[in-house]
Design a protein around this motif. Structure first.
Motif, PDB file in Angstrom:
ATOM      1  N   GLY A  56      40.602  32.769  49.899  1.00 39.99           N
ATOM      2  CA  GLY A  56      42.042  33.544  50.344  1.00 39.99           C
ATOM      3  C   GLY A  56      42.376  34.548  49.022  1.00 39.99           C
ATOM      4  O   GLY A  56      42.639  35.672  48.800  1.00 39.99           O
ATOM      5  N   TYR A  57      42.621  33.581  47.725  1.00 38.12           N
ATOM      6  CA  TYR A  57      42.673  34.349  46.598  1.00 38.12           C
ATOM      7  C   TYR A  57      41.556  35.181  46.112  1.00 38.12           C
ATOM      8  O   TYR A  57      41.818  36.094  45.291  1.00 38.12           O
ATOM      9  CB  TYR A  57      43.104  33.042  45.330  1.00 38.12           C
ATOM     10  N   ALA A  58      40.518  34.802  46.478  1.00 34.31           N
ATOM     11  CA  ALA A  58      39.202  35.613  46.006  1.00 34.31           C
ATOM     12  C   ALA A  58      39.343  36.976  46.850  1.00 34.31           C
ATOM     13  O   ALA A  58      39.109  38.118  46.354  1.00 34.31           O
ATOM     14  CB  ALA A  58      38.052  34.987  46.277  1.00 34.31           C
ATOM     15  N   VAL A  59      39.759  36.747  47.993  1.00 32.31           N
ATOM     16  CA  VAL A  59      39.937  38.111  48.783  1.00 32.31           C
ATOM     17  C   VAL A  59      40.887  39.061  48.190  1.00 32.31           C
ATOM     18  O   VAL A  59      40.955  40.125  48.208  1.00 32.31           O
ATOM     19  CB  VAL A  59      39.988  37.820  50.487  1.00 32.31           C
ATOM     20  N   LYS A  60      42.097  38.300  47.964  1.00 30.12           N
ATOM     21  CA  LYS A  60      43.213  39.169  47.428  1.00 30.12           C
ATOM     22  C   LYS A  60      42.966  39.639  45.887  1.00 30.12           C
ATOM     23  O   LYS A  60      43.321  41.058  45.906  1.00 30.12           O
ATOM     24  CB  LYS A  60      44.363  37.972  47.233  1.00 30.12           C
ATOM     25  N   ARG A  61      41.880  39.221  45.290  1.00 34.53           N
ATOM     26  CA  ARG A  61      41.604  39.978  44.041  1.00 34.53           C
ATOM     27  C   ARG A  61      40.860  41.218  44.507  1.00 34.53           C
ATOM     28  O   ARG A  61      40.757  42.168  43.614  1.00 34.53           O
ATOM     29  CB  ARG A  61      40.803  39.103  43.011  1.00 34.53           C
ATOM     30  N   LYS A  62      40.251  41.176  45.634  1.00 33.26           N
ATOM     31  CA  LYS A  62      39.259  42.502  46.005  1.00 33.26           C
ATOM     32  C   LYS A  62      40.211  43.226  46.270  1.00 33.26           C
ATOM     33  O   LYS A  62      39.536  44.689  46.668  1.00 33.26           O
ATOM     34  CB  LYS A  62      38.202  41.944  46.473  1.00 33.26           C
ATOM     35  N   ARG A  63      41.126  43.397  47.390  1.00 35.78           N
ATOM     36  CA  ARG A  63      41.679  44.168  47.952  1.00 35.78           C
ATOM     37  C   ARG A  63      43.089  44.539  47.454  1.00 35.78           C
ATOM     38  O   ARG A  63      43.806  43.767  47.014  1.00 35.78           O
ATOM     39  CB  ARG A  63      41.911  43.495  49.517  1.00 35.78           C
ATOM     40  N   MET A  64      43.618  45.635  47.928  1.00 39.02           N
ATOM     41  CA  MET A  64      44.969  46.199  47.381  1.00 39.02           C
ATOM     42  C   MET A  64      45.795  45.434  48.104  1.00 39.02           C
ATOM     43  O   MET A  64      47.007  45.423  47.662  1.00 39.02           O
ATOM     44  CB  MET A  64      44.849  47.791  47.176  1.00 39.02           C
TER      45      MET A  64
END
Length: 139
Positions: A56-64
């Motif tokens: 989830g945190y990896a996805v957050k880093r890649k999406r605005m």
């Protein structure tokens, strides 16, 4: 769409709790009893939860922003204070005494209504006390 995704996530969470036996207080208490009949099976559940959180945190880093909301809602407090220590201690003590935390405690209303009722009643009273205490201290 938001309601459908929320329902699906809740169902997936509930199925995960049931499949991992986190809804069974005997299994949870066996995991917490490190000096007795320790049951290490819930380590897999914890490792899975940590993995999902890391993804989830990896996805957050890649999406605005998330797909179904305008912004991310992530805790911003990073300091350890007395409220955190007292709250987490009370949570751990309650979990260790009852074998329930809030999610599995709600399932106990169906699986074990006599225990579930007392747990959920205590959860509501405790949440209410916190709510009113917070309101009083903010004035």
């Amino acid at each position: 769409m938001y309601a459908i995704v929320t329902l699906a996530a809740g169902l997936l969470f509930g199925l995960g709790l049931a499949f991992s036996e986190m809804t069974n207080p005997t299994v949870v208490l066996g995991f917490l009893d490190i000096f007795g009949e320790w049951n290490p099976s819930l380590i897999i559940v914890m490792a899975s939860a940590i993995t999902v959180g890391m993804i989830g945190y990896a996805v957050k880093r890649k999406r605005m922003a998330p797909m179904l909301a305008s912004k991310w809602q992530v805790p911003t407090l990073r300091h350890i204070d007395s409220k955190l220590i007292i709250g987490s201690s009370l949570f751990g003590i309650g979990w260790g005494i009852s074998g329930y935390c809030p999610g599995p405690g709600l399932t106990a209303l169906v699986n074990n209504p006599s225990e579930g009722f007392y747990f959920v009643a205590a959860l509501i009273v405790g949440s209410g006390l916190h709510y009113f205490q917070t309101r009083i201290t903010q004035k």
